[in-house]
Design a protein around this motif. Structure first.
Motif, mmCIF file in Angstrom:
data_model
loop_
_atom_site.group_PDB
_atom_site.id
_atom_site.type_symbol
_atom_site.label_atom_id
_atom_site.label_comp_id
_atom_site.label_asym_id
_atom_site.label_seq_id
_atom_site.Cartn_x
_atom_site.Cartn_y
_atom_site.Cartn_z
ATOM 1 N N GLU A 153 0.831 -1.197 0.000
ATOM 2 C CA GLU A 153 0.000 0.000 0.000
ATOM 3 C C GLU A 153 0.871 1.256 0.000
ATOM 4 O O GLU A 153 2.043 1.229 0.342
ATOM 5 N N ASN A 154 0.253 2.354 -0.400
ATOM 6 C CA ASN A 154 0.931 3.658 -0.450
ATOM 7 C C ASN A 154 2.042 3.690 -1.492
ATOM 8 O O ASN A 154 2.943 4.535 -1.403
ATOM 9 N N GLU A 155 1.991 2.765 -2.454
ATOM 10 C CA GLU A 155 2.900 2.804 -3.591
ATOM 11 C C GLU A 155 2.068 2.938 -4.868
ATOM 12 O O GLU A 155 0.875 2.645 -4.884
ATOM 13 N N LYS A 156 2.736 3.365 -5.938
ATOM 14 C CA LYS A 156 2.072 3.526 -7.219
ATOM 15 C C LYS A 156 2.710 2.610 -8.265
ATOM 16 O O LYS A 156 3.895 2.255 -8.164
ATOM 17 N N PHE A 157 1.920 2.272 -9.269
ATOM 18 C CA PHE A 157 2.423 1.480 -10.397
ATOM 19 C C PHE A 157 3.661 2.127 -10.996
ATOM 20 O O PHE A 157 4.655 1.455 -11.294
ATOM 21 N N THR A 158 3.627 3.432 -11.149
ATOM 22 C CA THR A 158 4.731 4.147 -11.790
ATOM 23 C C THR A 158 5.944 4.320 -10.886
ATOM 24 O O THR A 158 6.958 4.868 -11.314
ATOM 25 N N ASP A 159 5.853 3.847 -9.630
ATOM 26 C CA ASP A 159 7.045 3.826 -8.775
ATOM 27 C C ASP A 159 7.996 2.705 -9.169
ATOM 28 O O ASP A 159 9.150 2.680 -8.735
ATOM 29 N N TYR A 160 7.499 1.768 -9.986
ATOM 30 C CA TYR A 160 8.263 0.558 -10.300
ATOM 31 C C TYR A 160 8.957 0.671 -11.651
ATOM 32 O O TYR A 160 8.584 1.480 -12.510
ATOM 33 N N TYR A 161 9.960 -0.175 -11.818
ATOM 34 C CA TYR A 161 10.736 -0.186 -13.064
ATOM 35 C C TYR A 161 11.148 -1.625 -13.361
ATOM 36 O O TYR A 161 11.098 -2.510 -12.494
ATOM 37 N N LEU A 194 13.626 0.630 -17.414
ATOM 38 C CA LEU A 194 12.318 0.843 -18.022
ATOM 39 C C LEU A 194 11.317 1.199 -16.926
ATOM 40 O O LEU A 194 10.844 0.335 -16.195
ATOM 41 N N ARG A 195 11.001 2.478 -16.812
ATOM 42 C CA ARG A 195 9.992 2.910 -15.844
ATOM 43 C C ARG A 195 8.619 2.430 -16.316
ATOM 44 O O ARG A 195 8.308 2.497 -17.508
ATOM 45 N N LEU A 196 7.808 1.921 -15.418
ATOM 46 C CA LEU A 196 6.510 1.395 -15.822
ATOM 47 C C LEU A 196 5.557 2.526 -16.193
ATOM 48 O O LEU A 196 5.204 3.362 -15.359
ATOM 49 N N ARG A 197 5.163 2.516 -17.460
ATOM 50 C CA ARG A 197 4.184 3.470 -17.992
ATOM 51 C C ARG A 197 3.193 2.675 -18.822
ATOM 52 O O ARG A 197 3.573 1.925 -19.713
ATOM 53 N N ARG A 198 1.923 2.850 -18.552
ATOM 54 C CA ARG A 198 0.908 2.014 -19.196
ATOM 55 C C ARG A 198 0.851 2.211 -20.709
ATOM 56 O O ARG A 198 0.543 1.267 -21.448
ATOM 57 N N ASP A 199 1.170 3.399 -21.192
ATOM 58 C CA ASP A 199 1.112 3.646 -22.629
ATOM 59 C C ASP A 199 2.115 2.792 -23.398
ATOM 60 O O ASP A 199 1.945 2.580 -24.607
ATOM 61 N N TYR A 201 2.394 -0.232 -23.367
ATOM 62 C CA TYR A 201 1.811 -1.545 -23.662
ATOM 63 C C TYR A 201 0.576 -1.431 -24.553
ATOM 64 O O TYR A 201 -0.212 -2.371 -24.655
ATOM 65 N N LYS A 202 0.455 -0.280 -25.208
ATOM 66 C CA LYS A 202 -0.684 -0.063 -26.099
ATOM 67 C C LYS A 202 -0.733 -1.096 -27.210
ATOM 68 O O LYS A 202 -1.808 -1.512 -27.655
ATOM 69 N N ASN A 203 0.433 -1.514 -27.684
ATOM 70 C CA ASN A 203 0.515 -2.514 -28.752
ATOM 71 C C ASN A 203 0.922 -3.881 -28.210
ATOM 72 O O ASN A 203 1.613 -4.645 -28.865
ATOM 73 N N ASP A 204 0.500 -4.170 -26.994
ATOM 74 C CA ASP A 204 0.745 -5.448 -26.333
ATOM 75 C C ASP A 204 2.151 -5.478 -25.719
ATOM 76 O O ASP A 204 2.684 -4.438 -25.343
ATOM 77 N N ALA A 205 2.739 -6.661 -25.631
ATOM 78 C CA ALA A 205 3.960 -6.855 -24.852
ATOM 79 C C ALA A 205 5.172 -6.175 -25.485
ATOM 80 O O ALA A 205 5.256 -6.011 -26.710
ATOM 81 N N ILE A 206 6.114 -5.809 -24.630
ATOM 82 C CA ILE A 206 7.458 -5.457 -25.063
ATOM 83 C C ILE A 206 8.226 -6.776 -25.176
ATOM 84 O O ILE A 206 8.341 -7.523 -24.196
ATOM 85 N N ILE A 207 8.725 -7.087 -26.358
ATOM 86 C CA ILE A 207 9.359 -8.382 -26.624
ATOM 87 C C ILE A 207 10.813 -8.149 -27.015
ATOM 88 O O ILE A 207 11.100 -7.457 -27.999
ATOM 89 N N LEU A 208 11.721 -8.746 -26.250
ATOM 90 C CA LEU A 208 13.146 -8.629 -26.529
ATOM 91 C C LEU A 208 13.704 -9.980 -26.944
ATOM 92 O O LEU A 208 13.388 -11.009 -26.343
ATOM 93 N N LYS A 246 -6.563 -0.945 -18.687
ATOM 94 C CA LYS A 246 -7.300 -1.513 -17.566
ATOM 95 C C LYS A 246 -6.815 -1.045 -16.198
ATOM 96 O O LYS A 246 -7.416 -1.410 -15.190
ATOM 97 N N GLU A 247 -5.719 -0.283 -16.129
ATOM 98 C CA GLU A 247 -5.134 0.101 -14.844
ATOM 99 C C GLU A 247 -4.880 -1.138 -13.988
ATOM 100 O O GLU A 247 -5.102 -1.153 -12.769
#
Length: 293
Positions: A153-161, A194-199, A201-208, A246-247
């Protein structure tokens, strides 16, 4: 039915349905790392993908002039596995072909998924595919574990990388809809976390593309107080995914020995991009591990 593994630090629960990892908790703090499979976002925890990864073009393929239909990521995740070995820190699950699987996958096989607590905070996962047929079989296999983000709790999605080591320039594959388009290949510089930003993933997964080279993928909060490190030994690809729009409070780190069809796939299974071929009586092994901190 579920199986429990534990040591002094962590407790692990695995379902016999799909041999799916459903829970990893820190025994002291009670912190749960795995995604809870809330169907409002994504109703799975960590499915095992076999005998395909991703989607077939038109959900179909041909083998020996016959057409077969198979949905995304294959059927293993929806089948009951047999628990064939078990200790307090080790479990081996097995799926073999049946008359039902032959209707969509005309090969004799044995798929073992092995979980092993290797030290106080690390869970190893191994896939062993055995060809029990009289001729070559064709398959892909992979993992799709989802991790809660944020973890507390008290953390945000965008705090993660996500950080990938070794730091270098990786080839990045891109999807058009559910299919790979190799003409859109680009690069990914992992020296920048890679800082987590929902945009993203607009085109699905990041694939390496990993091409069998070992990597470590860290999912953590800035400040590195807690998180997960995935050590991938020999996979062809790694995918990073969260559902767009979907957040959703989770991220998947996905080691793959195989990938979705390309946009120009001809549908013949032995021509499939990234497919593995295995001779009779031979085995294939792929592995990764998860360290929780």
């Amino acid at each position: 039915m579920s199986v429990k593994l534990e040591n002094e630090n962590i407790s692990v629960i695995i379902s016999e349905l799909g041999a799916e990892l459903t829970s990893v908790t820190n025994r002291e703090s009670g912190l749960e790392y795995m995604w809870t499979a809330d169907p409002n976002f994504w109703g799975r925890h960590a499915p095992n993908l076999f005998p395909i990864v991703g989607r077939l073009k038109g959900d179909r393929y041909k083998y020996r002039d016959k057409t077969y239909f198979m949905t995304q990521h294959g059927f293993a995740r929806d089948n009951e596995f047999d628990l064939v070995e078990k200790t307090s820190t080790y479990a081996r699950f097995r799926l073999v072909d049946t008359e039902e699987t032959h209707s969509i996958y005309p090969f004799h096989f044995q798929l073992d998924v092995i979980y092993r607590l290797t030290n106080q905070d690390t869970l190893g996962v191994t896939y062993v595919v055995t060809n029990t047929d009289s001729h070559e079989i064709y398959f892909s296999v992979g993992g799709h574990p989802g991790f809660r983000v944020p973890l507390e709790e008290n953390e945000k999605f965008t705090d993660y990388y996500v950080n990938i080591e070794p730091n270098r320039i990786y080839n990045r594959s891109k999807l058009v809809g559910p299919y790979l388009d190799n003409d859109l290949d680009t690069t990914f510089n992992s020296s920048i976390p890679l800082r987590l930003r929902r945009d993203d993933y607009k085109n699905d997964a990041i694939i390496l593309r990993l091409d069998g080279n070992p990597v470590s993928v860290v999912l953590a909060r800035l400040g590195v107080s807690h998180g997960v490190t995935m050590h991938i030994q020999d996979a062809q690809y790694v995918g990073i995914w969260t559902p767009y729009g979907k957040e959703a409070p989770f991220v998947c780190l996905e080691p793959w020995w195989g990938v979705a069809d390309t946009v120009n796939a001809d549908g013949i299974i032995n021509h499939k991009y990234g497919i593995n071929e295995l001779a009779p009586a031979q085995t294939f092994t792929g592995s990764y591990s998860l360290s929780f901190f």
